[in-house]
Design a protein around this motif. Structure first.
Motif, PDB file in Angstrom:
ATOM      1  N   LEU A 100       0.820  -1.214   0.000  1.00 26.94           N
ATOM      2  CA  LEU A 100       0.000   0.000   0.000  1.00 26.94           C
ATOM      3  C   LEU A 100       0.852   1.262   0.000  1.00 26.94           C
ATOM      4  O   LEU A 100       0.465   2.275  -0.585  1.00 26.94           O
ATOM      5  CB  LEU A 100      -0.938  -0.003   1.214  1.00 26.94           C
ATOM      6  N   VAL A 101       2.007   1.212   0.646  1.00 28.24           N
ATOM      7  CA  VAL A 101       2.905   2.366   0.655  1.00 28.24           C
ATOM      8  C   VAL A 101       3.626   2.499  -0.685  1.00 28.24           C
ATOM      9  O   VAL A 101       3.848   3.609  -1.173  1.00 28.24           O
ATOM     10  CB  VAL A 101       3.924   2.246   1.809  1.00 28.24           C
ATOM     11  N   MET A 102       3.945   1.366  -1.302  1.00 27.06           N
ATOM     12  CA  MET A 102       4.671   1.411  -2.570  1.00 27.06           C
ATOM     13  C   MET A 102       3.778   1.823  -3.742  1.00 27.06           C
ATOM     14  O   MET A 102       4.281   2.291  -4.756  1.00 27.06           O
ATOM     15  CB  MET A 102       5.331   0.056  -2.860  1.00 27.06           C
ATOM     16  N   LEU A 103       2.460   1.670  -3.611  1.00 29.71           N
ATOM     17  CA  LEU A 103       1.553   2.065  -4.689  1.00 29.71           C
ATOM     18  C   LEU A 103       1.714   3.541  -5.059  1.00 29.71           C
ATOM     19  O   LEU A 103       1.875   3.856  -6.239  1.00 29.71           O
ATOM     20  CB  LEU A 103       0.106   1.733  -4.320  1.00 29.71           C
ATOM     21  N   PRO A 104       1.707   4.496  -4.110  1.00 28.53           N
ATOM     22  CA  PRO A 104       1.929   5.889  -4.517  1.00 28.53           C
ATOM     23  C   PRO A 104       3.344   6.146  -5.040  1.00 28.53           C
ATOM     24  O   PRO A 104       3.535   6.984  -5.915  1.00 28.53           O
ATOM     25  CB  PRO A 104       1.672   6.703  -3.257  1.00 28.53           C
ATOM     26  N   VAL A 105       4.320   5.416  -4.527  1.00 28.14           N
ATOM     27  CA  VAL A 105       5.695   5.584  -5.025  1.00 28.14           C
ATOM     28  C   VAL A 105       5.760   5.202  -6.493  1.00 28.14           C
ATOM     29  O   VAL A 105       6.275   5.958  -7.333  1.00 28.14           O
ATOM     30  CB  VAL A 105       6.689   4.749  -4.187  1.00 28.14           C
ATOM     31  N   PHE A 106       5.211   4.039  -6.825  1.00 30.48           N
ATOM     32  CA  PHE A 106       5.210   3.603  -8.224  1.00 30.48           C
ATOM     33  C   PHE A 106       4.280   4.468  -9.066  1.00 30.48           C
ATOM     34  O   PHE A 106       4.550   4.715 -10.241  1.00 30.48           O
ATOM     35  CB  PHE A 106       4.797   2.132  -8.326  1.00 30.48           C
ATOM     36  N   GLY A 107       3.194   4.935  -8.483  1.00 33.61           N
ATOM     37  CA  GLY A 107       2.277   5.809  -9.210  1.00 33.61           C
ATOM     38  C   GLY A 107       2.912   7.137  -9.579  1.00 33.61           C
ATOM     39  O   GLY A 107       2.742   7.630 -10.706  1.00 33.61           O
ATOM     40  N   VAL A 108       3.645   7.730  -8.656  1.00 36.28           N
ATOM     41  CA  VAL A 108       4.349   8.984  -8.958  1.00 36.28           C
ATOM     42  C   VAL A 108       5.397   8.751 -10.040  1.00 36.28           C
ATOM     43  O   VAL A 108       5.583   9.582 -10.940  1.00 36.28           O
ATOM     44  CB  VAL A 108       4.979   9.573  -7.672  1.00 36.28           C
ATOM     45  N   ALA A 109       6.078   7.609  -9.977  1.00 34.88           N
ATOM     46  CA  ALA A 109       7.066   7.287 -11.013  1.00 34.88           C
ATOM     47  C   ALA A 109       6.400   7.170 -12.384  1.00 34.88           C
ATOM     48  O   ALA A 109       6.914   7.683 -13.387  1.00 34.88           O
ATOM     49  CB  ALA A 109       7.796   5.993 -10.657  1.00 34.88           C
ATOM     50  N   GLN A 110       5.247   6.516 -12.439  1.00 32.15           N
ATOM     51  CA  GLN A 110       4.535   6.379 -13.710  1.00 32.15           C
ATOM     52  C   GLN A 110       4.026   7.726 -14.207  1.00 32.15           C
ATOM     53  O   GLN A 110       4.062   8.005 -15.405  1.00 32.15           O
ATOM     54  CB  GLN A 110       3.369   5.410 -13.562  1.00 32.15           C
ATOM     55  N   LEU A 111       3.553   8.580 -13.315  1.00 35.09           N
ATOM     56  CA  LEU A 111       3.098   9.911 -13.729  1.00 35.09           C
ATOM     57  C   LEU A 111       4.256  10.750 -14.260  1.00 35.09           C
ATOM     58  O   LEU A 111       4.089  11.510 -15.220  1.00 35.09           O
ATOM     59  CB  LEU A 111       2.401  10.617 -12.569  1.00 35.09           C
ATOM     60  N   LEU A 112       5.430  10.614 -13.647  1.00 37.30           N
ATOM     61  CA  LEU A 112       6.599  11.323 -14.155  1.00 37.30           C
ATOM     62  C   LEU A 112       6.983  10.807 -15.536  1.00 37.30           C
ATOM     63  O   LEU A 112       7.337  11.595 -16.426  1.00 37.30           O
ATOM     64  CB  LEU A 112       7.775  11.185 -13.184  1.00 37.30           C
ATOM     65  N   LEU A 113       6.895   9.496 -15.747  1.00 36.65           N
ATOM     66  CA  LEU A 113       7.157   8.943 -17.082  1.00 36.65           C
ATOM     67  C   LEU A 113       6.150   9.469 -18.104  1.00 36.65           C
ATOM     68  O   LEU A 113       6.517   9.774 -19.236  1.00 36.65           O
ATOM     69  CB  LEU A 113       7.108   7.412 -17.049  1.00 36.65           C
ATOM     70  N   LEU A 114       4.878   9.584 -17.706  1.00 37.16           N
ATOM     71  CA  LEU A 114       3.855  10.139 -18.594  1.00 37.16           C
ATOM     72  C   LEU A 114       4.199  11.572 -18.969  1.00 37.16           C
ATOM     73  O   LEU A 114       4.123  11.966 -20.134  1.00 37.16           O
ATOM     74  CB  LEU A 114       2.479  10.089 -17.933  1.00 37.16           C
ATOM     75  N   TRP A 115       4.576  12.350 -17.982  1.00 40.82           N
ATOM     76  CA  TRP A 115       4.912  13.747 -18.230  1.00 40.82           C
ATOM     77  C   TRP A 115       6.128  13.863 -19.149  1.00 40.82           C
ATOM     78  O   TRP A 115       6.121  14.652 -20.093  1.00 40.82           O
ATOM     79  CB  TRP A 115       5.161  14.454 -16.899  1.00 40.82           C
ATOM     80  N   LEU A 116       7.161  13.058 -18.906  1.00 44.48           N
ATOM     81  CA  LEU A 116       8.352  13.107 -19.754  1.00 44.48           C
ATOM     82  C   LEU A 116       8.047  12.624 -21.170  1.00 44.48           C
ATOM     83  O   LEU A 116       8.567  13.168 -22.141  1.00 44.48           O
ATOM     84  CB  LEU A 116       9.477  12.276 -19.131  1.00 44.48           C
ATOM     85  N   ASN A 117       7.199  11.597 -21.299  1.00 44.25           N
ATOM     86  CA  ASN A 117       6.801  11.130 -22.624  1.00 44.25           C
ATOM     87  C   ASN A 117       5.989  12.182 -23.361  1.00 44.25           C
ATOM     88  O   ASN A 117       6.133  12.345 -24.576  1.00 44.25           O
ATOM     89  CB  ASN A 117       6.000   9.828 -22.541  1.00 44.25           C
ATOM     90  N   SER A 118       5.136  12.899 -22.654  1.00 46.40           N
ATOM     91  CA  SER A 118       4.351  13.941 -23.322  1.00 46.40           C
ATOM     92  C   SER A 118       5.239  15.107 -23.735  1.00 46.40           C
ATOM     93  O   SER A 118       4.999  15.739 -24.764  1.00 46.40           O
ATOM     94  CB  SER A 118       3.207  14.408 -22.430  1.00 46.40           C
TER      95      SER A 118
END
Length: 157
Positions: A100-118
């Motif tokens: 449950l703690v790692m879910l936001p960590v991985f989620g923020v990482a994925q959002l950063l990847l989305l932002w960099l890809n965009s």
């Protein structure tokens, strides 16, 4: 020296799992193997594994995937930073709470990847991009158990 080889082997294994072919419907939910491996070693051995190792693992991922140079390095460094800030608390939790703690960590990482890809010009679907974070959080207990086997077998402390 042997401990560094074991950690390096698990990072290499995570990189290989990241490029392993998967059926098309399951490819959208590909787990973040490298992020899970980096988070595990940073949480377990913060005095040995830190931001530099996360950055090098990210650079290796960029080279392997052929993506924007430094993109995954930034994301892995962010994952390592978040885990370093929380590792003393996370280590005391049972594995399901760690998930449950790692879910936001991985989620923020994925959002950063989305932002960099965009920023780079490619825009993947937003909802499907967060699926790997959820899958990675669900697989966290099994990934920890698998990496703990390596840690115990080769006496990495």
């Amino acid at each position: 020296m042997r401990h560094s080889l074991v950690i390096g082997f698990t990072v290499l294994l995570a990189l290989l799992l990241g490029v392993m072919p998967m059926p098309e419907p399951f490819d959208f939910g590909r787990p973040m193997w490298l992020a899970m491996t980096v988070a595990f070693w940073v949480m377990l051995l913060p005095h040995r594994v830190g931001l530099v190792m996360a950055w090098f693992a990210g650079i290796a991922s960029d080279v392997l995937y052929g993506e924007l140079f430094g993109q995954h390095a930034l994301v892995m460094t962010l994952v390592a930073t978040m885990v370093l800030l929380l590792y003393q608390r996370i280590r005391r939790f049972p594995l399901w709470q760690q998930s449950l703690v790692m879910l936001p960590v991985f989620g923020v990482a994925q959002l950063l990847l989305l932002w960099l890809n965009s920023l780079a010009g490619s825009r993947p679907p937003i909802l499907l991009l967060l699926l790997p974070a959820l899958v990675s959080a669900l697989l966290w207990p099994w990934a920890c158990a698998f990496l703990n086997v390596f840690r115990r077998r080769f006496h990495v402390v």
